[in-house]
Design a protein around this motif. Structure first.
Motif, PDB file in Angstrom:
ATOM      1  N   LYS A 490       5.723  -0.230  -7.333  1.00  0.00           N
ATOM      2  CA  LYS A 490       6.494  -1.261  -8.227  1.00  0.00           C
ATOM      3  C   LYS A 490       5.798  -2.634  -8.155  1.00  0.00           C
ATOM      4  N   VAL A 491       6.099  -3.425  -9.243  1.00  0.00           N
ATOM      5  CA  VAL A 491       5.349  -4.693  -9.335  1.00  0.00           C
ATOM      6  C   VAL A 491       6.616  -5.688  -9.250  1.00  0.00           C
ATOM      7  N   GLY A 492       5.831  -7.055  -8.967  1.00  0.00           N
ATOM      8  CA  GLY A 492       7.136  -8.175  -9.006  1.00  0.00           C
ATOM      9  C   GLY A 492       7.289  -8.881 -10.261  1.00  0.00           C
ATOM     10  N   ASN A 493       7.667  -9.957 -10.135  1.00  0.00           N
ATOM     11  CA  ASN A 493       8.252 -10.745 -11.387  1.00  0.00           C
ATOM     12  C   ASN A 493       7.250 -10.967 -12.339  1.00  0.00           C
ATOM     13  N   ASP A 494       5.841 -11.435 -11.715  1.00  0.00           N
ATOM     14  CA  ASP A 494       4.743 -11.805 -12.689  1.00  0.00           C
ATOM     15  C   ASP A 494       3.603 -11.115 -12.388  1.00  0.00           C
ATOM     16  N   PRO A 495       3.409  -9.870 -12.618  1.00  0.00           N
ATOM     17  CA  PRO A 495       2.208  -8.867 -12.340  1.00  0.00           C
ATOM     18  C   PRO A 495       0.990  -9.427 -12.608  1.00  0.00           C
ATOM     19  N   TRP A 496       0.815 -10.023 -13.919  1.00  0.00           N
ATOM     20  CA  TRP A 496      -0.542 -10.538 -14.121  1.00  0.00           C
ATOM     21  C   TRP A 496      -0.830 -11.997 -13.615  1.00  0.00           C
ATOM     22  N   GLU A 497       0.051 -12.474 -12.928  1.00  0.00           N
ATOM     23  CA  GLU A 497       0.009 -13.687 -12.041  1.00  0.00           C
ATOM     24  C   GLU A 497      -0.144 -15.037 -13.030  1.00  0.00           C
TER      25      GLU A 497
END
Lengths: 621, 111
Positions: A490-497
């Protein structure tokens, strides 16, 4: 809500999706169904290229070849490209404007199920006596004389799925006009939302002519009318006009959201505000408007006369201007930006030269006098595949990689993604670049085979090898999806940063109510603005309060199923089958009965209470 | 503001302003109604009077009809109010596109 993260059984999940009115789940349904039809259409393309790989091939018969090319075109445009774009519009647009759902969640579900049943109906033709074989444009002079039920499947299937598309378009329009978050003015909307808006407006104006054309064709084929039958005083040219009055805006309906996807990607991964935002908006609207003024350029050789040909040729070339504005804006967005080479950015890079190629050949075929040479050759095939594959399909693949984390909460593998890109990109140019020359050398389109020794042999082989590369690319993408979902990291809110727009301000995937508190938008690229001021997320625009949500419903499925059943009745009525009329009535009864239930039963939805929202962990909005 | 009912329980509503607005709107309605009656009268008169050819009468009456439609939309169906920008934009775009298509069908389709 604690039930959200709960593990559910398979049956419960299926029921959840059958009844959902949540725009994010409908987006996933569109993605799955559109993806399935994309694979079917792709398989048909592979059959075409196998048949044409060598001269005098007999892999498929001439009749089957006609069915395959017809279904390839129809499936790819109506059942793959549009639904896949709708998937992204559904998944992303409400998040980008800071809304909790689309304006009419029930209608949204209804739109999906109508599209789905229309598509299934169309594809059932393969098993029920033969697919449509009059080309994806189904010109009346061919279509009304086509034997069997193929064209009936085309007419009824597209009619049903067309209802769904029209509903979807209206829904997006109302959503964008009415449900923007506080501070989200029109000129602060992300470009993908803008292109969704313009494409939806085009759907609103372009689909009625198609509906009219299909209805007339239905009466001609099923109920003994003679609208297009020249021998009975009808006019076969009117179908061509009606079809292209719809058909030309349709290609802009496809390409504008593709432009929107690339605009997001360019600005995100150049880590710069989109260059010339307001001119981008202007160009989008202008393309949308001019898209309605050019339809007769598909009919230059029909005999419209030199004046009409000249008017439509000039109008067509005029579209090159706003498109050029866009191309330069994307280039200037990258200029001086700190460009990050991710998979979506690879696709965006590949898109520019590919699409410019398609644009240049577009101006060539728009030149009415020259078009007499290009018309009905492989040159035209090469042209429209350069704009549709080089534009729309690359955008769909880019969007899949770009928004996958937001839709599913996992990140597709970047290395596999880049290999996919190279396979697909090389395959695409290998397949279609050579087709320009095939056309100029005189190979007509829609022929099922060709004789050896005309200079077409090697070029056709090259083209077929390219198709193999594209297939390998698509298979690798599927593999990537499977591997990613099995690993389930799983990734967070803003995976592309580098997310700039509101969808990156909330968890991936977002909670079912999207925003706990509606965000306050202070400018273009709302999230980026907050990040640059050192804040972690958006400032809420409202105190925490109860959220009103719609209830799930099985009625959209039933309404669509009724039309699906009724279509069989209408179609077999011509064969004097005794059960045809009862089936037609039964189907319509199911549809209208379901609508009656919907009208009579009050459904006020439910509230998520403030306390539940406070209890929840994570979910910052 | 002007769309709210007079009996609103909102204490901050400026009744004076609202009444003035309503009077103004009523005046517009009466004026446009009179004009519409007058236009209708002209339309009848053009047909009744001798001396006008059909090629003048038909486009002239159509023009009068178009003006009446605009009056109807703006003064009786409240399109002149605020908040109707999007619907009117879509209405006129659709009308324009429809007319272009009708014009094309009438001129370039051969039988």
């Amino acid at each position: 809500m604690s039930t959200y993260a709960q593990k559910k059984g398979f049956g419960a999940t299926v029921w959840d999706y059958l009844t959902t009115v949540d725009h994010k789940k409908i987006a996933i349904l569109y993605l799955i169904a559109g993806g399935l039809f994309f694979l079917i259409g792709g398989l048909e393309a592979v059959f075409i290229r196998i048949q044409l790989a060598v001269p005098n091939n007999d892999f498929v018969s001439a009749g089957a070849f006609n069915e395959i090319i017809t279904m390839h075109g129809t499936t790819m445009i109506f059942l793959a490209a549009m639904p896949l774009l709708f998937a992204f519009m559904n998944a992303v647009m409400p998040l980008q404007i800071g809304a909790r759902d689309v304006a009419f969640p029930f209608v949204n579900a209804l739109g999906f199920w109508l599209f789905f049943f229309g598509g299934i109906f169309l594809n059932l033709s393969w098993f029920l006596g033969g697919a449509p074989d009059a080309g994806w444009t189904s010109y009346a002079s061919l279509a009304i004389h086509s034997k069997g039920h193929g064209v009936d499947f085309y007419v009824l299937g597209l009619q049903i799925s067309g209802f769904g598309t029209l509903m979807g378009g209206i829904n997006f329009l109302v959503t964008i006009i009415n449900m923007r978050a506080p501070g989200m003015t029109y000129m602060r909307m992300p470009l993908f939302t803008w292109s969704t808006f313009v494409a939806s407006a085009m759907i609103l104006f372009a689909f009625p002519p198609l509906t009219v054309g299909l209805t007339l064709m239905m009466f001609d084929r099923l109920f003994g009318a003679n609208f297009f039958e020249v021998a009975m005083g009808g006019n076969t040219i009117i179908w061509e006009h009606l079809f292209w009055v719809f058909g030309h805006p349709e290609v802009y309906i496809l390409i504008l959201p593709a432009f929107g996807i690339f605009s997001e990607i360019f600005s995100t991964f150049s880590r710069k505000r989109l260059f010339g935002y307001s001119s981008m908006v202007f160009a989008t609207v202008l393309i949308g408007f001019l898209g309605f003024m050019v339809w007769a350029h598909h009919m230059f050789t029909t005999g419209l006369g030199p004046v009409a040909n000249a008017i439509f040729a000039v109008a067509t070339m005029a579209i090159g201007v706003p498109t050029g504005i866009k191309i330069f804006n994307w280039l200037f967005t990258m200029w001086g930006g700190s460009v990050k080479f991710t998979t979506p950015m690879y696709y965006a890079f590949g898109f520019i030269p590919s699409f410019v190629c398609g644009g240049v050949t577009g101006v060539m075929v728009a030149t009415a006098a020259a078009d007499y040479q290009y018309h009905d050759t492989y040159f035209v095939v090469a042209h429209f595949h350069y704009v549709i594959v080089g534009g729309v399909v690359l955008a769909l693949l880019a969007g899949t990689h770009y928004w996958w984390p937001k839709m599913f909460g996992t990140m597709l593998n970047e290395t596999l993604g880049k290999i996919t890109f190279w396979l697909f990109f090389i395959g695409f140019h290998l397949t279609f670049f050579i087709q320009h020359f095939l056309g100029l050398w005189g190979m007509p389109r829609r022929v099922f085979t060709f004789l050896p020794g005309q200079g077409f042999d090697a070029a056709n082989m090259v083209s077929s090898v390219g198709a193999a590369f594209m297939s390998a690319g698509v298979i690798l993408l599927l593999l990537n999806i499977v591997v990613t979902q099995v690993k389930n990291v799983k990734v967070g809110n803003d995976p592309w940063e580098d997310g700039r727009t509101l969808e990156w301000a909330i968890p991936s995937p977002p909670p079912f109510y999207n925003f706990k508190q509606l965000p306050l938008v202070r400018g273009l690229d709302a999230l980026w603005l907050e990040k640059m001021e050192g804040k972690k997320g958006m400032t809420p625009a409202e105190p925490l309060g109860d959220i009103h949500m719609p209830n799930a419903s099985f009625i959209p499925f039933m309404i669509s199923l009724g039309l699906f059943i009724a279509a069989f009745g209408a179609m077999y009525h011509v064969n004097d089958k005794p059960w045809a009329i009862p089936v037609l009535i039964l189907g319509l009864a199911v549809t209208f009965g379901s609508m009656l239930v919907r009208s009579l039963k009050d459904d006020h939805g439910f509230h998520i209470h403030k306390e539940e929202l406070q209890d929840e962990k994570g979910a910052e909005a | 503001m002007t769309n709210q009912p007079l009996s609103s329980s909102n204490p901050r509503v400026d009744l004076e302003y609202r009444r003035k607005k309503n009077v103004e709107e009523m005046r517009h309605q009466v004026i446009s109604f009179t004009l519409m009656i007058f236009l209708t009268f002209i339309a009848f008169a053009v047909v009744a009077l001798k001396g006008f050819t059909a090629s003048f009468i038909v486009p002239f009456i159509l023009l009068l009809a178009a003006v009446q439609v605009v009056f109807q939309l703006f003064y009786f169906m409240h399109m002149s109010h605020k908040g109707h920008e999007a619907p009117s934009m879509f209405l006129f775009t659709g009308l324009f596109l429809g007319l272009v298509i009708v014009l094309a069908f009438m001129t370039i389709i051969w039988w």
